[in-house]
Write an enzyme that holds these catalytic residues in place. Structure first.
Site, short mmCIF file in Angstrom:
data_model
loop_
_atom_site.label_atom_id
_atom_site.label_comp_id
_atom_site.label_asym_id
_atom_site.label_seq_id
_atom_site.Cartn_x
_atom_site.Cartn_y
_atom_site.Cartn_z
CG ASP A 140 -1.91 1.02 1.30
OD1 ASP A 140 -1.58 2.17 0.97
OD2 ASP A 140 -3.05 0.70 1.66
CB THR A 152 -4.36 6.55 -1.92
OG1 THR A 152 -4.75 5.50 -1.04
CG2 THR A 152 -3.71 5.96 -3.15
N GLY A 191 9.64 11.02 -2.44
CA GLY A 191 10.84 10.81 -1.62
C GLY A 191 11.74 9.76 -2.25
CE1 TYR A 225 -9.23 9.57 -8.59
CE2 TYR A 225 -10.48 11.18 -9.86
CZ TYR A 225 -9.58 10.13 -9.81
OH TYR A 225 -9.05 9.63 -10.97
CE LYS A 284 -5.72 10.56 -8.99
NZ LYS A 284 -4.63 9.67 -9.39
CE1 TYR A 319 7.78 16.16 -1.88
CE2 TYR A 319 9.94 15.16 -2.15
CZ TYR A 319 8.81 15.38 -1.39
OH TYR A 319 8.71 14.83 -0.14
P1 NAD Z 1 -7.90 1.15 -11.28
O1 NAD Z 1 -8.75 1.27 -10.06
O2 NAD Z 1 -8.12 0.00 -12.19
O3 NAD Z 1 -6.36 1.16 -10.88
C1 NAD Z 1 -5.85 1.72 -9.71
C2 NAD Z 1 -4.95 0.71 -9.04
O4 NAD Z 1 -4.39 1.30 -7.86
C3 NAD Z 1 -5.70 -0.55 -8.59
O5 NAD Z 1 -5.01 -1.69 -9.02
C4 NAD Z 1 -5.73 -0.43 -7.07
O6 NAD Z 1 -5.78 -1.68 -6.43
C5 NAD Z 1 -4.45 0.33 -6.81
N1 NAD Z 1 -4.44 1.07 -5.54
C6 NAD Z 1 -5.39 1.88 -5.04
N2 NAD Z 1 -5.00 2.39 -3.86
C7 NAD Z 1 -3.75 1.91 -3.63
C8 NAD Z 1 -2.82 2.07 -2.58
N3 NAD Z 1 -3.08 2.84 -1.51
N4 NAD Z 1 -1.62 1.41 -2.66
C9 NAD Z 1 -1.35 0.62 -3.72
N5 NAD Z 1 -2.20 0.41 -4.73
C10 NAD Z 1 -3.38 1.07 -4.70
O7 NAD Z 1 -8.06 2.52 -12.07
P2 NAD Z 1 -7.44 3.01 -13.45
O8 NAD Z 1 -8.55 3.47 -14.28
O9 NAD Z 1 -6.48 2.03 -13.99
O10 NAD Z 1 -6.66 4.32 -12.97
C11 NAD Z 1 -5.26 4.36 -12.84
C12 NAD Z 1 -4.83 5.79 -12.49
O11 NAD Z 1 -5.23 6.67 -13.53
C13 NAD Z 1 -5.45 6.30 -11.19
O12 NAD Z 1 -4.48 7.05 -10.50
C14 NAD Z 1 -6.55 7.20 -11.68
O13 NAD Z 1 -6.85 8.24 -10.76
C15 NAD Z 1 -5.98 7.74 -12.98
N6 NAD Z 1 -7.05 8.14 -13.90
C16 NAD Z 1 -7.79 7.21 -14.57
C17 NAD Z 1 -8.82 7.63 -15.39
C18 NAD Z 1 -9.65 6.65 -16.17
O14 NAD Z 1 -10.58 7.07 -16.86
N7 NAD Z 1 -9.39 5.36 -16.15
C19 NAD Z 1 -9.11 8.99 -15.54
C20 NAD Z 1 -8.34 9.90 -14.81
C21 NAD Z 1 -7.31 9.48 -14.01
#
Ligand code: NAD
Ligand code: UDP
Length: 324
Positions: free
Chosen positions: A60, A94, A104, A147, A151, A161
């Site tokens: 995590d 997160t 870091g 969220y 972000k 940083y």
């Molecule tokens: P997703 O939920 O499939 O993937 C996110 C992954 O992060 C998951 O595998 C989850 O288990 C893991 N995760 C969550 N919290 C965690 C933690 N504390 N420690 C370790 N792992 C953790 O979603 P996605 O669509 O693949 O999104 C990936 C990234 O892209 C995210 O950061 C999301 O905010 C960003 N994003 C996605 C979209 C989209 O449309 N898919 C749009 C904007 C931003």
């Protein structure tokens, strides 16, 4: 010097992360995938586990992690509204504590680091389409704030940083992306509409369906973020990656019905609070600096995604939260 890099992908078992890992493994990089499986599961990366240049660590990112890497893609964060609202305090941790831990690491290792940010930093936009210079219209105390503000704070940390510690940073603002390996129970509009139309169930439109989104296919998105990571070190400012073709949610529902030849009916449910009324990326910066432009239209992307949904066993997918 060898071009093989040691690359960390956080959230690497997720929808976008697993595809990114696949691309980087196929380019012969040494890939470390870190994920806590909150919104994903091993099934997404099981085909990579036997690759000699792929390694999985269940971890995590809100807790410190010590690795030696050359590049970090920080994708770890629940992305679907039902997932990130399930435990909003954890979502904020997160984004913020996770970013601090990884920045870091980047500072210590002198690694390049990319943050997966989002079009949600623009909130419910009153500028359309949204260029990166637009500062957004986010409700800081609403149900999406964990969220959106998480972000936004992560972007602040990345810039600080960079300015203070000269960390080599990148920020991609991702607009709605879809494709194979979306979690079938993530509650996002594309997965819901495909799942519902394939099952002949009612299609749930929130509000009147006049709100718009611009949908980018997964492969285009991943290509864009890899280009951003490999772009000139000057590109530390945020860059939008998304498909500027804009659709209403009702149009999306009609297309899902047409492509699945479904008999599903549209039903209307209340619009969630702070649901953005429109969203469309201005991609001039990505075109100029990354020579990137999306290549896959919504119809074609939906056809590929529907095919994937037809070939999976939904029983093998654990709903991460009850919100779908
Ligand atoms: P997703 O939920 O499939 O993937 C996110 C992954 O992060 C998951 O595998 C989850 O288990 C893991 N995760 C969550 N919290 C965690 C933690 N504390 N420690 C370790 N792992 C953790 O979603 P996605 O669509 O693949 O999104 C990936 C990234 O892209 C995210 O950061 C999301 O905010 C960003 N994003 C996605 C979209 C989209 O449309 N898919 C749009 C904007 C931003
Ligand atoms: N939406 C909908 N029906 C659903 C799921 C979502 O009408 O079953 C709407 C939602 O209200 C929003 C849009 O579709 O206006 C996109 O929702 P999603 O959760 O995919 O992503 P968002 O862009 O809102 O983060």
């Amino acid at each position: 010097m060898s071009k093989t890099k040691r690359i960390l992908v956080t959230g690497g078992a997720g929808f976008l992360g697993s595809h990114l890992c696949e691309r980087l493994v196929s380019q012969q990089h040494d890939v470390i995938c870190v994920d806590n499986f909150f919104t994903s599961q091993k099934i997404n990366v099981v085909h990579l586990l036997n690759e000699p240049n792929f390694e999985f660590i269940r971890h995590d990112i809100t807790h410190p992690l010590f690795l030696e890497v050359d590049e970090i893609y920080n994708l770890a964060c629940p992305a679907a509204p039902g997932h990130y609202q399930y435990n909003p305090i954890k979502t904020m941790k997160t984004s913020v504590v996770g970013a601090i831990n990884l920045l870091g690491m980047a500072k210590r290792c002198n690694a390049k680091i990319l943050q997966a940010s989002t079009s949600e930093v623009y909130g419910d936009p009153d500028v359309h389409p949204q260029p990166e210079s637009y500062r957004g219209n986010v409700n800081p105390i609403g149900i999406r704030a964990c969220y959106d503000e998480g972000k936004r704070a992560a972007e602040t940390l990345f810039m600080d940083y960079h300015r203070m510690n000269r960390v080599n940073t990148r920020i991609v603002r991702i607009f709605n992306t879809f494709g194979p390996r979306m979690h079938p129970f993530d509650g996002r509009v594309v997965s819901n509409f495909i799942r519902q139309s394939l099952a002949g169930q009612d299609i749930t439109i929130f509000g009147e369906g006049n709100q718009t989104r611009s949908f980018c296919y997964r492969d285009d998105l991943v290509e864009g973020i890899i280009r951003l990571m490999n772009a000139s070190d000057e590109i530390t400012f945020p860059v939008n990656i998304g498909n500027p073709e804009e659709f209403t949610i009702r149009q999306l529902a009609e297309l899902a019905i047409e492509l699945t030849q479904s008999s599903s009916q549209l039903i209307y449910k209340p619009l969630p609070d702070d649901d953005p009324t429109r969203r469309k990326p201005d991609i001039a910066l990505a075109q100029k600096h990354l020579n990137w432009t999306p290549t896959i239209e919504l119809r074609e992307g939906l056809e590929r995604t529907i095919e994937w949904f037809q070939n999976i066993d939904p029983e093998k997918y654990r709903p991460p939260t009850p919100n779908f």
